[in-house]
Design a protein around this motif. Structure first.
Motif, PDB file in Angstrom:
ATOM      1  N   ARG A 164     -62.813 147.515 -68.862  1.00 30.55           N
ATOM      2  CA  ARG A 164     -63.502 146.244 -69.078  1.00 30.55           C
ATOM      3  C   ARG A 164     -62.681 145.091 -68.507  1.00 30.55           C
ATOM      4  O   ARG A 164     -61.444 145.116 -68.524  1.00 30.55           O
ATOM      5  N   GLY A 165     -63.405 144.055 -68.046  1.00 26.88           N
ATOM      6  CA  GLY A 165     -62.744 142.870 -67.522  1.00 26.88           C
ATOM      7  C   GLY A 165     -62.649 142.899 -66.012  1.00 26.88           C
ATOM      8  O   GLY A 165     -61.592 143.190 -65.437  1.00 26.88           O
ATOM      9  N   ALA A 166     -63.771 142.597 -65.332  1.00 23.98           N
ATOM     10  CA  ALA A 166     -63.804 142.685 -63.871  1.00 23.98           C
ATOM     11  C   ALA A 166     -62.836 141.708 -63.216  1.00 23.98           C
ATOM     12  O   ALA A 166     -62.321 141.962 -62.123  1.00 23.98           O
ATOM     13  N   SER A 167     -62.567 140.589 -63.873  1.00 22.89           N
ATOM     14  CA  SER A 167     -61.696 139.567 -63.274  1.00 22.89           C
ATOM     15  C   SER A 167     -60.215 139.813 -63.551  1.00 22.89           C
ATOM     16  O   SER A 167     -59.355 139.106 -63.022  1.00 22.89           O
ATOM     17  N   VAL A 168     -59.903 140.799 -64.387  1.00 21.80           N
ATOM     18  CA  VAL A 168     -58.508 141.071 -64.747  1.00 21.80           C
ATOM     19  C   VAL A 168     -57.882 141.976 -63.689  1.00 21.80           C
ATOM     20  O   VAL A 168     -58.440 143.012 -63.330  1.00 21.80           O
ATOM     21  N   ARG A 169     -56.711 141.574 -63.201  1.00 21.65           N
ATOM     22  CA  ARG A 169     -56.012 142.363 -62.190  1.00 21.65           C
ATOM     23  C   ARG A 169     -54.745 142.954 -62.809  1.00 21.65           C
ATOM     24  O   ARG A 169     -53.959 142.247 -63.430  1.00 21.65           O
ATOM     25  N   VAL A 170     -54.570 144.259 -62.623  1.00 24.73           N
ATOM     26  CA  VAL A 170     -53.401 144.956 -63.155  1.00 24.73           C
ATOM     27  C   VAL A 170     -52.823 145.818 -62.037  1.00 24.73           C
ATOM     28  O   VAL A 170     -53.540 146.608 -61.416  1.00 24.73           O
ATOM     29  N   SER A 171     -51.526 145.666 -61.777  1.00 20.57           N
ATOM     30  CA  SER A 171     -50.889 146.451 -60.719  1.00 20.57           C
ATOM     31  C   SER A 171     -50.821 147.916 -61.120  1.00 20.57           C
ATOM     32  O   SER A 171     -50.896 148.267 -62.304  1.00 20.57           O
ATOM     33  N   ASP A 172     -50.658 148.772 -60.123  1.00 19.98           N
ATOM     34  CA  ASP A 172     -50.554 150.204 -60.391  1.00 19.98           C
ATOM     35  C   ASP A 172     -49.350 150.505 -61.277  1.00 19.98           C
ATOM     36  O   ASP A 172     -49.407 151.384 -62.148  1.00 19.98           O
ATOM     37  N   GLU A 173     -48.271 149.768 -61.069  1.00 19.90           N
ATOM     38  CA  GLU A 173     -47.063 149.982 -61.869  1.00 19.90           C
ATOM     39  C   GLU A 173     -47.319 149.638 -63.331  1.00 19.90           C
ATOM     40  O   GLU A 173     -46.947 150.399 -64.233  1.00 19.90           O
ATOM     41  N   LYS A 174     -47.955 148.489 -63.575  1.00 17.85           N
ATOM     42  CA  LYS A 174     -48.260 148.084 -64.947  1.00 17.85           C
ATOM     43  C   LYS A 174     -49.259 149.051 -65.596  1.00 17.85           C
ATOM     44  O   LYS A 174     -49.150 149.377 -66.782  1.00 17.85           O
ATOM     45  N   ALA A 175     -50.228 149.494 -64.812  1.00 16.74           N
ATOM     46  CA  ALA A 175     -51.226 150.424 -65.339  1.00 16.74           C
ATOM     47  C   ALA A 175     -50.571 151.723 -65.793  1.00 16.74           C
ATOM     48  O   ALA A 175     -50.922 152.289 -66.846  1.00 16.74           O
ATOM     49  N   ALA A 176     -49.597 152.197 -65.013  1.00 21.30           N
ATOM     50  CA  ALA A 176     -48.897 153.431 -65.377  1.00 21.30           C
ATOM     51  C   ALA A 176     -48.118 153.238 -66.673  1.00 21.30           C
ATOM     52  O   ALA A 176     -48.070 154.135 -67.530  1.00 21.30           O
ATOM     53  N   ILE A 177     -47.498 152.064 -66.831  1.00 26.19           N
ATOM     54  CA  ILE A 177     -46.746 151.773 -68.056  1.00 26.19           C
ATOM     55  C   ILE A 177     -47.689 151.748 -69.263  1.00 26.19           C
ATOM     56  O   ILE A 177     -47.382 152.296 -70.325  1.00 26.19           O
ATOM     57  N   ILE A 178     -48.832 151.100 -69.097  1.00 26.17           N
ATOM     58  CA  ILE A 178     -49.803 150.997 -70.196  1.00 26.17           C
ATOM     59  C   ILE A 178     -50.267 152.386 -70.633  1.00 26.17           C
ATOM     60  O   ILE A 178     -50.323 152.696 -71.829  1.00 26.17           O
ATOM     61  N   ARG A 179     -50.577 153.242 -69.675  1.00 23.04           N
ATOM     62  CA  ARG A 179     -51.043 154.594 -70.015  1.00 23.04           C
ATOM     63  C   ARG A 179     -49.942 155.390 -70.710  1.00 23.04           C
ATOM     64  O   ARG A 179     -50.209 156.146 -71.659  1.00 23.04           O
ATOM     65  N   LYS A 180     -48.704 155.226 -70.238  1.00 27.57           N
ATOM     66  CA  LYS A 180     -47.578 155.950 -70.832  1.00 27.57           C
ATOM     67  C   LYS A 180     -47.347 155.494 -72.274  1.00 27.57           C
ATOM     68  O   LYS A 180     -47.164 156.313 -73.187  1.00 27.57           O
ATOM     69  N   VAL A 181     -47.379 154.178 -72.497  1.00 28.22           N
ATOM     70  CA  VAL A 181     -47.186 153.646 -73.846  1.00 28.22           C
ATOM     71  C   VAL A 181     -48.317 154.093 -74.773  1.00 28.22           C
ATOM     72  O   VAL A 181     -48.084 154.487 -75.923  1.00 28.22           O
ATOM     73  N   ALA A 182     -49.551 154.038 -74.272  1.00 27.34           N
ATOM     74  CA  ALA A 182     -50.701 154.445 -75.084  1.00 27.34           C
ATOM     75  C   ALA A 182     -50.585 155.909 -75.494  1.00 27.34           C
ATOM     76  O   ALA A 182     -50.889 156.280 -76.635  1.00 27.34           O
ATOM     77  N   GLN A 183     -50.099 156.740 -74.568  1.00 30.68           N
ATOM     78  CA  GLN A 183     -49.937 158.158 -74.881  1.00 30.68           C
ATOM     79  C   GLN A 183     -48.831 158.369 -75.908  1.00 30.68           C
ATOM     80  O   GLN A 183     -48.980 159.159 -76.849  1.00 30.68           O
ATOM     81  N   GLU A 184     -47.724 157.661 -75.738  1.00 31.94           N
ATOM     82  CA  GLU A 184     -46.609 157.798 -76.671  1.00 31.94           C
ATOM     83  C   GLU A 184     -46.989 157.335 -78.072  1.00 31.94           C
ATOM     84  O   GLU A 184     -46.561 157.917 -79.077  1.00 31.94           O
ATOM     85  N   MET A 185     -47.801 156.288 -78.152  1.00 33.40           N
ATOM     86  CA  MET A 185     -48.201 155.747 -79.453  1.00 33.40           C
ATOM     87  C   MET A 185     -49.421 156.477 -80.031  1.00 33.40           C
ATOM     88  O   MET A 185     -49.867 156.163 -81.125  1.00 33.40           O
TER      89      MET A 185
END
Length: 345
Positions: free
Chosen positions: A26-47
């Motif tokens: 969600r959020g077509a106007s939101v831009r997230v770099s590939d590096e940040k996206a990888a961090i978010i997925r890793k944190v979400a999995q750990e939590m």
């Protein structure tokens, strides 16, 4: 407590909008770099973050939930397996398509339109829906699709789809079987709790039609309306009735008659033959095993589910009604009549 997007964002050092973009798209106007996206997925999995399915569904106006309404639901644990086959057919299709099923017996008599229009359900399978003006009006005004199960289609056009077995054809099979054995005086038994259900009405009509094809007029004494425990059976038998065979409107009714007969010392099928309707595996467990008309309950329920999912997706049903053929399972509760009954010409 479940982990929230806010907690994931805090640990990952990003905004909640970024987490929502990566994890939920969600959020077509939101831009997230590939590096940040990888961090978010890793944190979400750990939590061990899990999305709130209900909240997502409410936001998207999709609940992936359908209702299953039972009319006159009682005695579900008393042996007969009609409702088990119904649930099996509905569940097999709905669960495979990631839909939940909510059983709603109370909707059969409460504020149906208000309940169906509250946004919690995407569609409804209504089992044994009564066919009357109020119901047809409800179907017309209902904001979600309805598939009526075990309900023959009305003459008037309707927005719902109706699915039933060939009740009249099933009764022809039952009567033909008894007639070939030599029975000429046959009793039809229904339960007072079920007299207004569409399939009970259709089966009585089928019985009358089958007897008429054999030039036998069904008299009042040839149709019995008893309570579901068949408390009236003993008095009926003691009155020395002329009937040599009985067609029961359901397998539960037939099985209950076998129990009543056994308690009275009546030999089945030597003293009287009995035929039921539904013919689930339950009929193999009765003593003697119950001869019965088989309706393909699970197949009908699965088809009802597929049609409902198509309607939810916006597709127009190919036809307004579907009728499934019946077969006859001959077991041990029918035989040649012991006494001869004269039928006046």
């Amino acid at each position: 407590m479940p982990i929230t997007i806010r907690e994931v964002a805090l640990k990952a050092g990003v905004s909640t909008a970024a987490v929502s973009k990566v994890l939920h798209g969600r959020g077509a106007s939101v831009r997230v770099s590939d590096e940040k996206a990888a961090i978010i997925r890793k944190v979400a999995q750990e939590m061990q973050y899990r999305p709130n399915a209900l909240a997502r569904q409410l936001r998207s106006s999709r609940t992936h939930t359908v209702g299953l309404i039972f009319e006159n639901l009682f005695g579900i644990a008393n042996g007969p397996l009609y409702y088990m086959h119904l649930l099996d057919g509905v569940g097999e299709v709905m669960f495979r398509n990631h839909y939940r099923v909510t059983i709603l017996p109370e909707l059969a008599h409460d504020d149906v339109l208000g309940s169906l229009g509250d946004g919690q359900l995407e569609g409804v399978i209504w089992c044994k829906m009564a066919r009357n003006d109020a119901t047809l009006k409800l179907i017309h005004e209902c904001p979600i699709p309805i598939v009526a199960m075990n309900t023959p289609a009305p003459v008037d056009a309707s927005e719902a789809v109706f699915i039933s077995c060939d009740n009249e054809g099933g009764l022809e099979l039952a009567v033909d079987h008894l007639w070939r054995l030599g029975h000429r005086k046959i009793l039809f038994v229904r339960e007072v709790e079920e007299v207004t259900t569409p399939d009970c009405i259709a089966r009585l009509l089928g019985f009358r039609q089958a007897m008429a094809r054999r030039n036998v007029e069904v008299e009042d004494e040839d149709v019995a309306t008893w309570d579901w425990q068949l408390d009236q059976f003993v008095d009926w038998w003691d009155s020395d009735p002329p009937h040599t065979a009985v067609v029961c409107w359901s397998e539960r009714c037939g099985a209950q008659m076998l129990l009543r007969a056994d308690g009275r010392g009546i030999a089945i099928p030597d003293d009287i033959s009995i035929v039921g309707f539904d013919s689930t595996q339950y009929c193999e467990t009765t003593k003697p095993r119950l001869t019965a008309v088989r309706q393909p309950i699970s197949e009908m329920a699965a088809h009802a589910s597929k049609v409902l999912l198509d309607m939810i997706s916006g597709e127009t049903p190919e036809q307004p009604s579907y009728t499934f053929p019946c077969t006859l399972d001959v077991r041990d509760s029918t035989s040649f009549p012991r006494k001869t009954v004269e039928i006046p010409l």
